[in-house]
Design a protein around this motif. Structure first.
Motif, mmCIF file in Angstrom:
data_model
loop_
_atom_site.group_PDB
_atom_site.id
_atom_site.type_symbol
_atom_site.label_atom_id
_atom_site.label_comp_id
_atom_site.label_asym_id
_atom_site.label_seq_id
_atom_site.Cartn_x
_atom_site.Cartn_y
_atom_site.Cartn_z
ATOM 1 N N HIS A 203 2.709 50.931 94.733
ATOM 2 C CA HIS A 203 2.424 51.970 93.728
ATOM 3 C C HIS A 203 0.909 52.215 93.644
ATOM 4 O O HIS A 203 0.443 53.349 93.611
ATOM 5 N N LEU A 204 0.131 51.121 93.650
ATOM 6 C CA LEU A 204 -1.327 51.248 93.563
ATOM 7 C C LEU A 204 -1.910 51.858 94.848
ATOM 8 O O LEU A 204 -2.826 52.685 94.787
ATOM 9 N N LEU A 205 -1.351 51.454 95.993
ATOM 10 C CA LEU A 205 -1.829 52.036 97.254
ATOM 11 C C LEU A 205 -1.650 53.552 97.234
ATOM 12 O O LEU A 205 -2.509 54.305 97.681
ATOM 13 N N ARG A 206 -0.531 53.979 96.687
ATOM 14 C CA ARG A 206 -0.231 55.416 96.672
ATOM 15 C C ARG A 206 -0.999 56.136 95.557
ATOM 16 O O ARG A 206 -1.614 57.159 95.798
ATOM 17 N N VAL A 208 -3.483 54.961 93.249
ATOM 18 C CA VAL A 208 -4.902 54.727 92.975
ATOM 19 C C VAL A 208 -5.740 54.877 94.254
ATOM 20 O O VAL A 208 -6.775 55.529 94.245
ATOM 21 N N LEU A 209 -5.257 54.293 95.336
ATOM 22 C CA LEU A 209 -6.017 54.450 96.584
ATOM 23 C C LEU A 209 -5.706 55.769 97.284
ATOM 24 O O LEU A 209 -6.393 56.168 98.214
ATOM 25 N N GLY A 210 -4.653 56.435 96.826
ATOM 26 C CA GLY A 210 -4.341 57.762 97.358
ATOM 27 C C GLY A 210 -3.826 57.765 98.795
ATOM 28 O O GLY A 210 -3.960 58.759 99.506
ATOM 29 N N LEU A 211 -3.213 56.665 99.238
ATOM 30 C CA LEU A 211 -2.725 56.606 100.619
ATOM 31 C C LEU A 211 -1.402 57.352 100.783
ATOM 32 O O LEU A 211 -0.606 57.439 99.853
ATOM 33 N N SER A 212 -1.168 57.840 101.977
ATOM 34 C CA SER A 212 0.127 58.433 102.309
ATOM 35 C C SER A 212 1.108 57.298 102.590
ATOM 36 O O SER A 212 0.703 56.131 102.731
ATOM 37 N N VAL A 213 2.391 57.641 102.722
ATOM 38 C CA VAL A 213 3.391 56.615 103.044
ATOM 39 C C VAL A 213 3.032 55.947 104.377
ATOM 40 O O VAL A 213 3.083 54.721 104.520
ATOM 41 N N ALA A 314 -10.611 55.393 86.414
ATOM 42 C CA ALA A 314 -10.202 54.188 87.143
ATOM 43 C C ALA A 314 -11.249 53.824 88.198
ATOM 44 O O ALA A 314 -11.729 54.672 88.937
ATOM 45 N N GLU A 315 -11.616 52.550 88.210
ATOM 46 C CA GLU A 315 -12.572 52.037 89.201
ATOM 47 C C GLU A 315 -11.920 52.055 90.569
ATOM 48 O O GLU A 315 -10.758 51.686 90.694
ATOM 49 N N PRO A 316 -12.645 52.438 91.587
ATOM 50 C CA PRO A 316 -12.016 52.363 92.911
ATOM 51 C C PRO A 316 -11.785 50.906 93.314
ATOM 52 O O PRO A 316 -12.613 50.045 93.035
ATOM 53 N N ILE A 317 -10.650 50.649 93.903
ATOM 54 C CA ILE A 317 -10.379 49.308 94.431
ATOM 55 C C ILE A 317 -10.031 49.459 95.912
ATOM 56 O O ILE A 317 -9.625 50.532 96.342
ATOM 57 N N ALA A 410 -7.272 45.504 85.968
ATOM 58 C CA ALA A 410 -8.031 46.372 85.065
ATOM 59 C C ALA A 410 -7.940 47.828 85.522
ATOM 60 O O ALA A 410 -7.740 48.744 84.714
ATOM 61 N N THR A 411 -8.061 48.032 86.813
ATOM 62 C CA THR A 411 -8.002 49.394 87.352
ATOM 63 C C THR A 411 -6.622 50.006 87.140
ATOM 64 O O THR A 411 -6.498 51.179 86.778
ATOM 65 N N ALA A 412 -5.589 49.194 87.351
ATOM 66 C CA ALA A 412 -4.227 49.696 87.153
ATOM 67 C C ALA A 412 -4.041 50.113 85.692
ATOM 68 O O ALA A 412 -3.476 51.171 85.403
ATOM 69 N N VAL A 413 -4.561 49.299 84.769
ATOM 70 C CA VAL A 413 -4.431 49.616 83.340
ATOM 71 C C VAL A 413 -5.156 50.920 83.040
ATOM 72 O O VAL A 413 -4.631 51.812 82.371
ATOM 73 N N GLN A 414 -6.368 51.051 83.580
ATOM 74 C CA GLN A 414 -7.136 52.285 83.344
ATOM 75 C C GLN A 414 -6.438 53.502 83.930
ATOM 76 O O GLN A 414 -6.456 54.576 83.350
ATOM 77 N N ALA A 415 -5.828 53.309 85.070
ATOM 78 C CA ALA A 415 -5.186 54.438 85.748
ATOM 79 C C ALA A 415 -3.801 54.749 85.189
ATOM 80 O O ALA A 415 -3.189 55.725 85.574
ATOM 81 N N GLY A 416 -3.310 53.871 84.322
ATOM 82 C CA GLY A 416 -1.976 54.102 83.765
ATOM 83 C C GLY A 416 -0.865 53.818 84.751
ATOM 84 O O GLY A 416 0.231 54.359 84.640
#
Ligand code: 6PG
Length: 470
Positions: A203-206, A208-213, A314-317, A410-416
């Motif tokens: 979920h975070l890869l998609r 927050v990091l914006g990755l494709s499948v 959200a902080e980049p991770i 922390a980033t996940a919390v910020q990003a919802g």
């Protein structure tokens, strides 16, 4: 090669493949299946040309087997097992052995084992993991029962089990009565936690990091080369690579509502009953429950918005940080699982060998993973280790992973983006390493409204005090 014919009740996929596995290892199998057509298809299909035969009734099955009879029951857990036992009991003689290889609840197994013992019969509750492929090629098997029963089924069960890279069978006696099914239940609880943690990482890869499948797939493939190497990470990469006929990722077409048959829930219930903080597995169960409220979630999405531009803050991770967070959280879930095993061992007087249990899970089963090697070594170094968290190897792992783990949560919390298992693991870590939790305030509250009394830091344990708060 052994020649003792084994009786099998239940010709589902697991039963079918286990029979093929036994036969391949020199054990002829006689199968009883209530659905005559299903049995006929099996005997004429996969079992054709092998020493696998069928019978139409349970009395026929009993008449075919030499004493002491060894019968493997592969029917759905619950009522079907009790119904089968009721039909079978009058047909059995002293010393016969019934092996329940389903995902039975350990409390049921305790009860059934006692009933068998009263009649001079032997009952083995054996957790079997590895799915269809494992049943055929070599599952992990976790048998519980009397040592005398184990002596009589050891060879046949170890013959078909998976083996570690060192050649040790992933099948060994774990303890009396329901101990085997308890160990399998913990295996499944850890399976739930592992799967949920992987889903959160995806979920975070998609999100927050914006990755494709496809990009996420590459990340899982890379992760499977390192310390996260495991069956579940491996199949996740494969799943993400699966495409439909028109080239779309299959994963995108699957409804986001998780099913469950109950073993994860039983683990959480056992944790609550034994007073053990098995939070990651419990969160994994609840995450499935929340996912199942699919229509409600879709309706809520239109109403409940993340406020304050949280997503943009959200902080980049990095994927590397995510890998560390996933690994640390995974260790916590194993630590909690073993903690619950320990507590059950004490409660039921089962002398559970945690190092051996870790080695049973090293191959064949769904949670097989590289991490089980350092876990096994930790318990071999110190069989009385109160928690995996305290093993020097894992102390270092947590020291190294902590900054990334905190940033990811922390980033996940910020990003919802919900990360219930990953954050529960971190909260457990912070709670476990904290010498003074706010439970002193909680005790004061209990004493305030209910005169429940409290112990004091400057007095011996077991002395209780009350304050007249008002
Ligand atoms: C195994 C699996 C197996 C089964 C689970 C699935 O070890 O081989 O755990 O037992 O796939 O029961 O459980 P859920 O349906 O609850 O996810």
């Amino acid at each position: 090669m052994a020649e003792h014919t084994i009786g099998l009740i239940g010709c589902g996929v697991m039963g079918q493949n286990l029979a093929l596995n036994f036969e391949r290892h020199g054990y002829p199998v006689v199968v009883y299946e209530a659905d005559a057509q299903k049995l006929k298809n099996y005997l004429a299909g996969q079992a054709a040309g092998r020493r696998i035969t069928g019978v139409a009734t349970l009395p026929e099955l009993a008449a075919t087997l030499a004493a002491p009879r060894r019968i493997l029951l592969m029917v759905p857990a619950g009522q079907a097992v009790d119904e089968c036992i009721a039909q079978l009991l009058p047909l059995l003689d002293a010393d016969d052995i019934l092996i329940d290889g389903g995902n039975s609840n350990y409390l049921d197994t305790n009860r059934r084992a006692a009933r068998f013992a009263q009649r001079g019969l032997r009952y083995v509750g054996a957790g079997i993991s590895g799915g269809e492929a494992g049943a055929l090629r070599g599952p992990a098997i976790m048998p519980g029962g009397t040592p005398a029963a184990w002596a009589d089924v050891k060879d046949m069960l170890q013959a078909i089990a998976a083996r570690t890279s060192a050649g040790t069978p992933c099948c060994d006696w774990v303890g009396p009565a329901g101990a085997g099914h308890f160990v399998k239940m913990i295996h499944n609880g850890i399976e739930y936690a592992d799967m949920q943690l992987i889903c959160e990482a995806y979920h975070l890869l998609r999100e927050v990091l914006g990755l494709s499948v496809a990009e996420a797939r590459a990340v899982f493939e890379a992760w499977n080369q390192g310390e996260l190497e495991s069956y579940l990470i491996e199949i996740t990469g494969r799943i993400l690579g699966q495409r439909t006929a028109d080239g779309q990722p299959v994963i995108e077409q699957i409804l986001d509502t998780a099913g469950q048959k109950g073993t994860g829930r039983w683990t959480a219930l056992a944790a609550l009953e034994l007073g053990q903080p098995v939070t990651v597995i419990a969160e994994a169960v609840f995450a499935r429950c929340l996912s199942a409220l699919q229509e409600e979630r879709v309706a809520a999405a239109a109403v409940l918005k993340a406020r304050g531009g949280a997503e943009s803050q959200a902080e980049p991770i990095s994927a590397a940080e995510l890998r560390q967070a996933l690994y640390a959280a995974k260790v916590i879930s194993y630590a909690q699982g073993f903690q619950l095993l320990r507590a059950a061992g004490k409660m039921y007087d089962w002398d559970l060998d945690c190092g051996r249990i870790a080695s049973l899970w090293q191959a064949g089963c769904i949670i097989r993973a590289s991490i089980l090697q350092p876990i096994r070594r930790a318990f071999e170094r110190d069989p009385g280790l109160p928690s995996l968290l305290l093993d020097p190897f894992f102390v270092e792992i947590f020291a190294a992973a902590q900054p990334a783990w905190r940033r990811v949560v922390a980033t996940a919390v910020q990003a919802g983006v919900p990360v219930p298992a990953m954050s529960a693991a971190l909260a457990y870590y912070d709670g476990y390493r904290n010498p003074r939790l706010p439970a002193h305030l909680l005790q004061a509250q209990r004493d305030y409204f209910g005169a429940h009394m409290y112990e004091r830091i400057d007095r011996p344990r077991g002395e209780f005090f009350h304050t007249d708060w008002t």
